[in-house]
Write a protein that holds these residues in place. Structure first.
Motif, PDB file in Angstrom:
ATOM      1  N   CYS A  51       0.830  -1.219   0.000  1.00  0.00           N
ATOM      2  CA  CYS A  51       0.000   0.000   0.000  1.00  0.00           C
ATOM      3  C   CYS A  51       0.857   1.260   0.000  1.00  0.00           C
ATOM      4  O   CYS A  51       0.456   2.268  -0.582  1.00  0.00           O
ATOM      5  N   ARG A  93       1.844   1.623  -3.615  1.00  0.00           N
ATOM      6  CA  ARG A  93       0.708   2.136  -4.375  1.00  0.00           C
ATOM      7  C   ARG A  93       0.596   3.654  -4.213  1.00  0.00           C
ATOM      8  O   ARG A  93       0.281   4.359  -5.158  1.00  0.00           O
ATOM      9  N   ALA A  94       0.830   4.148  -2.983  1.00  0.00           N
ATOM     10  CA  ALA A  94       0.697   5.585  -2.706  1.00  0.00           C
ATOM     11  C   ALA A  94       1.990   6.332  -3.012  1.00  0.00           C
ATOM     12  O   ALA A  94       2.057   7.544  -2.820  1.00  0.00           O
ATOM     13  N   PHE A  96      -3.508   7.132   5.183  1.00  0.00           N
ATOM     14  CA  PHE A  96      -3.912   5.723   5.107  1.00  0.00           C
ATOM     15  C   PHE A  96      -5.088   5.542   6.058  1.00  0.00           C
ATOM     16  O   PHE A  96      -4.956   5.787   7.256  1.00  0.00           O
ATOM     17  N   ARG A 124      -2.802  12.320  -1.368  1.00  0.00           N
ATOM     18  CA  ARG A 124      -3.272  10.974  -1.736  1.00  0.00           C
ATOM     19  C   ARG A 124      -3.918  10.314  -0.518  1.00  0.00           C
ATOM     20  O   ARG A 124      -3.393  10.441   0.594  1.00  0.00           O
ATOM     21  N   VAL A 174      -5.509   6.540   0.839  1.00  0.00           N
ATOM     22  CA  VAL A 174      -5.560   5.103   0.568  1.00  0.00           C
ATOM     23  C   VAL A 174      -6.463   4.429   1.596  1.00  0.00           C
ATOM     24  O   VAL A 174      -6.104   4.304   2.762  1.00  0.00           O
ATOM     25  N   LEU A 204      -7.936   1.154   3.294  1.00  0.00           N
ATOM     26  CA  LEU A 204      -7.461  -0.231   3.365  1.00  0.00           C
ATOM     27  C   LEU A 204      -8.571  -1.237   3.647  1.00  0.00           C
ATOM     28  O   LEU A 204      -8.294  -2.424   3.808  1.00  0.00           O
ATOM     29  N   ILE A 214      -6.544   6.157  -3.860  1.00  0.00           N
ATOM     30  CA  ILE A 214      -5.750   5.057  -4.418  1.00  0.00           C
ATOM     31  C   ILE A 214      -6.213   3.729  -3.844  1.00  0.00           C
ATOM     32  O   ILE A 214      -6.197   3.523  -2.629  1.00  0.00           O
ATOM     33  N   THR A 226      -6.048  -0.312  -3.062  1.00  0.00           N
ATOM     34  CA  THR A 226      -4.987  -1.266  -2.723  1.00  0.00           C
ATOM     35  C   THR A 226      -5.651  -2.550  -2.277  1.00  0.00           C
ATOM     36  O   THR A 226      -6.696  -2.517  -1.625  1.00  0.00           O
TER      37      THR A 226
END
Ligand SMILES: [Zn+2]
Ligand SMILES: [Zn+2]
Length: 339
Positions: free
Chosen positions: A152, A155-156, A233, A256, A258, A260, A282, A284
Motif C-alpha cells: 500500500c 501504491r501511494a 492511510f 493521496r 488510501v 485499506l 488510491i 490497494t
C-alpha cells in the motif's frame, strides 16, 4: 489430519480428513503457525462479502514443506516457507504486468478459497517463499501483514519527503507505520485506543492524536501549520471514514488517500471534493511482489515485532480463537495459532 471449517456465520467444526497428496508442481505444507487477521473475524462473523461457506480460514500461513510433487524444483522437503494468499492465473493482463493481486480470476486463501487453519494443505510451488531456517514461525506469520504495508505504501508512492497520517493504529496501522518509518518519512498516528497509540509511539510515530478526545482536523492543522498531510492511510475503515478523511484541513492540495478496508456502505464524496484540490484516491488490495523483500527486511530486523502479537494459541485449542473473535479481550492486539 484435522482441519477447521467455518460452516456458517458464528459456526465452526473441526473435522478429520486424509492428508492430501501434492500433485504435479505442488508442495505439501505442514502448518506451524498462522496469524489471525481482521478478515478472519469478518469471515467468521459473516461480514466478508467475498467469503463462501463452508470455508477453512487463514491467509497468514507459515510451515514446513513435508512433501513435493512431481517436477518441483524451486523448493525441497524440509524448507521453511510462508504461503502467498493470492491465487492467480498467471496469464491475464494484470498477471502479466506483475499485478497478481488483481488477477481477473484472483482468489484469496481463507476467503474465496480454503486457507491454512489445518494441519496440512497443498499449494503450487510458486506460491510459497522460502524462509531462513532460524526465523521463528511465530515471526514468519507477520510477513503477510508487512507485505500489505509494502504494497500500500508503494501504491501511494510514499517517499521520505512525505508527511503521512495513519488513521487507526491496529495491526495494519502499526504495519503501515513501521513501513513508512522504514522509508524514512514523518508519521502522525490517530486512534481512539490508548494502548494502540502508546505502541505507535514505540514504533516511531512522530505525533499521536487521540481522536476520541482531540479534534483530528485541529491537531493536523496545528502539526502541519495549516498545510495538511501528503498521504492518508485509512486503517480504521468504518462507514463514512473515507468521506471524513477527505474533508478540508486533513490532506494538502494534491494529497493521496488510501483506504485499506472493504466497507460496502455508500460514502458522501463529491466530484468537487476530489477535483477542487486534485486529490487522489488510491485502491490497494492484498499485495504483489512483496513477500521476498519483506522476508529480507524481517531477516535484517528492520521492523519491531515485539508487541505485534498479544495471544499465542495452540491449534488444539482453536475454540479459544473463535471465543476471542466473538468477545475480543480488551488487551488483544493479534492472535497467532501454533501447531
Ligand atoms: Zn491479513
Ligand atoms: Zn491473472
Amino acid at each position: 489430519m484435522k482441519e477447521v471449517i467455518v460452516t456458517a456465520p458464528y459456526q465452526f467444526e473441526v473435522t478429520e480428513k486424509e492428508i492430501p497428496k501434492p500433485e504435479k508442481g505442488e508442495v505439501l505444507v505442514q502448518m506451524k503457525a498462522a496469524g489471525v487477521c481482521g478478515s478472519d473475524f469478518h469471515l467468521f462473523l459473516g461480514e466478508n462479502p467475498q467469503a463462501v461457506f463452508p470455508r477453512v480460514p487463514g491467509h497468514e500461513n507459515a510451515g514446513i514443506i513435508a512433501e513435493v510433487g512431481e517436477g518441483v524444483t524451486s523448493v525441497k522437503k524440509g524448507d521453511h516457507v510462508v504461503v502467498d494468499l493470492v491465487i492467480a492465473c498467471g496469464e491475464c493482463k494484470q498477471c502479466r504486468s506483475g499485478r497478481r493481486n488483481i488477477c481477473e480470476t484472483v482468489k484469496a486463501r481463507g476467503a474465496a478459497a480454503d486457507g491454512g487453519w489445518r494441519e496440512y494443505f497443498t499449494v503450487p510451488e510458486h506460491e510459497v517463499y522460502v524462509l531462513p531456517e532460524d526465523m521463528p514461525f511465530e515471526e514468519a506469520v507477520l510477513i503477510e501483514p508487512f507485505a500489505i504495508g509494502g504494497h500500500c505504501t508503494k501504491r501511494a508512492d510514499v517517499t521520505k519527503e512525505d508527511l503521512v497520517l495513519i488513521y487507526g493504529s491496529g495491526t495494519i496501522g502499526a504495519v503501515v507505520l513501521q513501513t513508512c518509518k522504514n522509508i524514512g518519512c514523518k508519521v502522525i498516528c490517530a486512534d481512539i485506543n490508548e494502548s494502540s497509540l502508546e505502541r505507535a509511539e514505540r514504533y516511531g510515530a512522530d505525533h499521536i492524536i487521540h481522536s476520541g478526545q482531540e479534534d483530528l482536523i485541529d491537531r493536523i492543522s496545528q502539526i502541519t501549520k495549516g498545510k495538511g498531510v501528503d498521504v492518508v492511510f485509512d486503517c480504521a475503515c468504518y462507514p463514512g471514514s473515507l468521506t471524513y478523511l477527505m474533508k478540508q484541513g486533513i490532506l494538502t492540495n494534491g494529497g493521496r488517500i488510501v483506504p485499506l478496508g472493504f466497507c460496502t456502505e455508500q460514502e458522501q464524496i463529491t466530484q468537487a471534493m476530489i477535483n477542487g484540490r486534485e486529490l487522489e484516491i488510491i485502491g490497494t488490495r492484498m499485495s504483489t511482489g512483496q513477500f521476498e523483500p519483506t522476508i529480507t527486511k524481517l531477516t535484517n530486523h528492520e521492523y519491531q515485532l515485539e508487541g505485534m502479537v498479544s495471544h499465542y494459541i495452540p491449534f488444539t485449542e482453536i475454540d479459544k480463537v473463535f471465543d476471542n473473535m466473538k468477545n475480543p479481550p480488551s488487551d488483544m492486539k493479534k492472535m497467532v495459532i501454533l501447531w
